[in-house]
Design a protein around this motif. Sequence first.
Motif, PDB file in Angstrom:
ATOM      1  N   LEU A 186       0.769  -1.220  -0.209  1.00 26.08           N
ATOM      2  CA  LEU A 186      -0.093  -0.069   0.134  1.00 26.08           C
ATOM      3  C   LEU A 186       0.798   1.293  -0.060  1.00 26.08           C
ATOM      4  O   LEU A 186       0.712   2.101  -0.963  1.00 26.08           O
ATOM      5  N   SER A 187       1.796   1.147   0.661  1.00 27.48           N
ATOM      6  CA  SER A 187       2.562   2.727   1.097  1.00 27.48           C
ATOM      7  C   SER A 187       3.391   2.824  -0.092  1.00 27.48           C
ATOM      8  O   SER A 187       3.705   3.822  -0.530  1.00 27.48           O
ATOM      9  N   GLY A 188       3.877   1.710  -0.811  1.00 28.42           N
ATOM     10  CA  GLY A 188       4.454   2.079  -1.745  1.00 28.42           C
ATOM     11  C   GLY A 188       3.983   2.462  -3.242  1.00 28.42           C
ATOM     12  O   GLY A 188       4.609   2.737  -4.006  1.00 28.42           O
TER      13      GLY A 188
ATOM     14  N   ASN B   4       0.097  10.639  -2.136  1.00 26.86           N
ATOM     15  CA  ASN B   4      -0.421  11.235  -0.792  1.00 26.86           C
ATOM     16  C   ASN B   4      -0.637  10.700   0.540  1.00 26.86           C
ATOM     17  O   ASN B   4      -1.626  10.507   1.093  1.00 26.86           O
ATOM     18  N   PHE B   5       0.278   9.394   0.405  1.00 27.02           N
ATOM     19  CA  PHE B   5       0.153   8.557   1.638  1.00 27.02           C
ATOM     20  C   PHE B   5       0.602   9.102   2.822  1.00 27.02           C
ATOM     21  O   PHE B   5       1.702   9.462   3.093  1.00 27.02           O
TER      22      PHE B   5
ATOM     23  N   GLY C  76      -6.359  10.388  -1.784  1.00 22.34           N
ATOM     24  CA  GLY C  76      -5.102  10.202  -0.961  1.00 22.34           C
ATOM     25  C   GLY C  76      -5.382   9.437   0.396  1.00 22.34           C
ATOM     26  O   GLY C  76      -6.229   9.438   0.712  1.00 22.34           O
ATOM     27  N   LEU C  77      -4.618   8.303   0.351  1.00 20.26           N
ATOM     28  CA  LEU C  77      -4.732   7.281   1.262  1.00 20.26           C
ATOM     29  C   LEU C  77      -4.352   7.793   2.581  1.00 20.26           C
ATOM     30  O   LEU C  77      -3.308   7.509   3.000  1.00 20.26           O
ATOM     31  N   GLN C  78      -5.395   8.496   3.530  1.00 21.39           N
ATOM     32  CA  GLN C  78      -4.922   8.876   4.836  1.00 21.39           C
ATOM     33  C   GLN C  78      -5.785   8.333   5.806  1.00 21.39           C
ATOM     34  O   GLN C  78      -6.743   7.487   5.477  1.00 21.39           O
ATOM     35  N   GLY C  79      -5.681   8.328   6.934  1.00 18.05           N
ATOM     36  CA  GLY C  79      -6.427   7.830   7.869  1.00 18.05           C
ATOM     37  C   GLY C  79      -5.221   7.568   9.191  1.00 18.05           C
ATOM     38  O   GLY C  79      -4.255   8.152   9.573  1.00 18.05           O
TER      39      GLY C  79
END
Length: 655
Positions: free
Chosen positions: A71-73, A77-78, A128-131
């Motif tokens: 996921l992170s790679g 906008n992680f 953007g995968l935020q959380g």
Amino acid sequence: MRRMAVASTTLALVALASTLGSAQQGARDGEWRWHSGDLGSTKYSPLGQITRENVARLRIAWRRLAVDRSLSGKVPNFTFSHDFRATPLMIDDVLYSPNGVGLVEAFDPGTGKTLWVQQPFPEEPRQGLQGDSTRSVAQWRQGNDRRIFVIRGEHLVALDSRTGLPISAWGSAGRVNLRQGLDPRVGVYLSTSGPQVCGDVIMVGGSMSDRPQFREQAPGNVQAFDVRSGKPRWTFKVIPRAGEFGNETWENGSSEYTGMVNLWSMISADEAAGLAYLPLSSPTNDMYGGHRLGDNLFSDSLVAVRCATGERVWHYQLTHHDLWDYDLPAAPILADITVEGRRIKAVVQLTKQSFAFVFDRLTGIPVWPIEERPVPKSDTPGERSSPTQPFPTRPPAFDRQGVTVDDLIDFTPELRKEALEIVKQYRLGPLYTPPTVRSDGPSGVKGTVQLPGSVGGADWQGGAFDPETGILYVESITGPFVADIVKGDPKQTNLDYLPGLRAYPAGPQGLPLLKPPYGRITAIDLNKGELLWTVANGDGPRDHPLLKPLNLPPLGNPGRSAPLLTRTLLFVGEGDPVMVRAGTRLPAGMPVSIAPGAGGKKFRAYDKATGAVLWETELPAGTTGAPMTYMFKGKQYLVVAVGGAEPEFVALSLP
């Protein structure tokens, strides 16, 4: 009304429960199926491969980043929080946990290697995968139907535990929107905890702002959904409306506009009795209540409801008309105890005030008397504080309460003198001394030094209960803060008073204002309601240049670190400085390490009988999640989340 209130169905419930066995106490079968080991939140496992004789041989078995690189790679906008608060579940030889952004990951218990990763819903990568991580997931299974539930943003999501794919027939394509079932004034739904399953319903609370600018707010009602379909099952109204039980505790129609009273902590349940236990929080503006006169049910109450229907069975309010942010911060602990020869199915609610309130969990009747005692009166214009507050007669408080000059740091005459000078600008007093209207003039009072403060006593970390001995272990924080309120600006708010800086009071020479210990562990015999021992948890500031020559014993760290209990040992970390939020609460020049909620990198094993440290190690960072343990292929593992620059899970085992 002010004391315990029981619904009319309680006698029938007691008759039914008397035919049932005790609730599950502790984890079973070498697994860890709930956040705290069992539905009763005991944080106990009967595993005993790791003992006092071999604990010194524990080594890091594997490490796993808070977010899988798959996921992170690849997601732009992680971003994610370094406050990695997750605790994995261990079920059928698989670990399941929220990751650093709140998606679920499944991984191997022996190596930490990825088995599957929940994929974002289609709209998420575009945003953007935020959380942020939640504290845990929930599980439900019936035959071959096995599900994992997680709160992701404002959605409750159901996943197939084998594949990590959403269960398409559940809710709307595998999720339900939790905000839609709440008051329209709820702008954004948020949960830092996680869901809880009891029978065939899944229950959720939610987090809400501690510092609203207007008195009109949404109530934080508790919701429940069907585990098979996702359809709503019930909603528990935390603020009763006109004509409903408890509404008379809100004067002048204040129940119609006041909000909060949400459930941001964890829910516990007794499936055999069909009851869930809801630890509720404070109402809108948790430091001023002139606009909500009365006791304000069900704020700061432990409420027992039927899992199937949400019907209230009993409740007990632990703080009347809250002015101190004394919400219920930890999951209630279900404990089967023996008091004067009588077996009692009890529930224990730990509080920020450093009390352990103990009730019969079927009836709500206190195991030992709870007294309404006079407390200081507020002098804030328009306020009417409660004249009394409930004090349990047993067990005694497990941490310090209230502040006098005798509590000030006094290792040297110079430190004592400086501390006395510092507190001239504050009001001191016993527990429940109300907040002070802040005055910044030369002779003004900047607020009340509140002890325990809002990050004090038993906070997020809760406690651990040993069902074999009846002993409860609590990690607590001696953490003061300044309870100050300021006059509201009518151009910006319709609240007469708002919370002020709420700063942590800085002490002399970069040291704490008060005497140690600053973090402690207490063992409580719940069969007798007595304290057995208390020890400092961590070294604290004893290496400070002014203190090092004194060769002091451990002074304790004020970190929020949850305990883990096994048949042989008590494990406790120190928390992590990431838990201390930057901003006005931390005054200039005050070291983060002494602020309430801070911690260190050590992780320890304690003797359950004496509190003696048997082993300690330094982890890559301080602990941020509650530790857990399990057995896999004949080996016992401990796993805990840590924060720091690169949040991760760390697994420990014997060679």
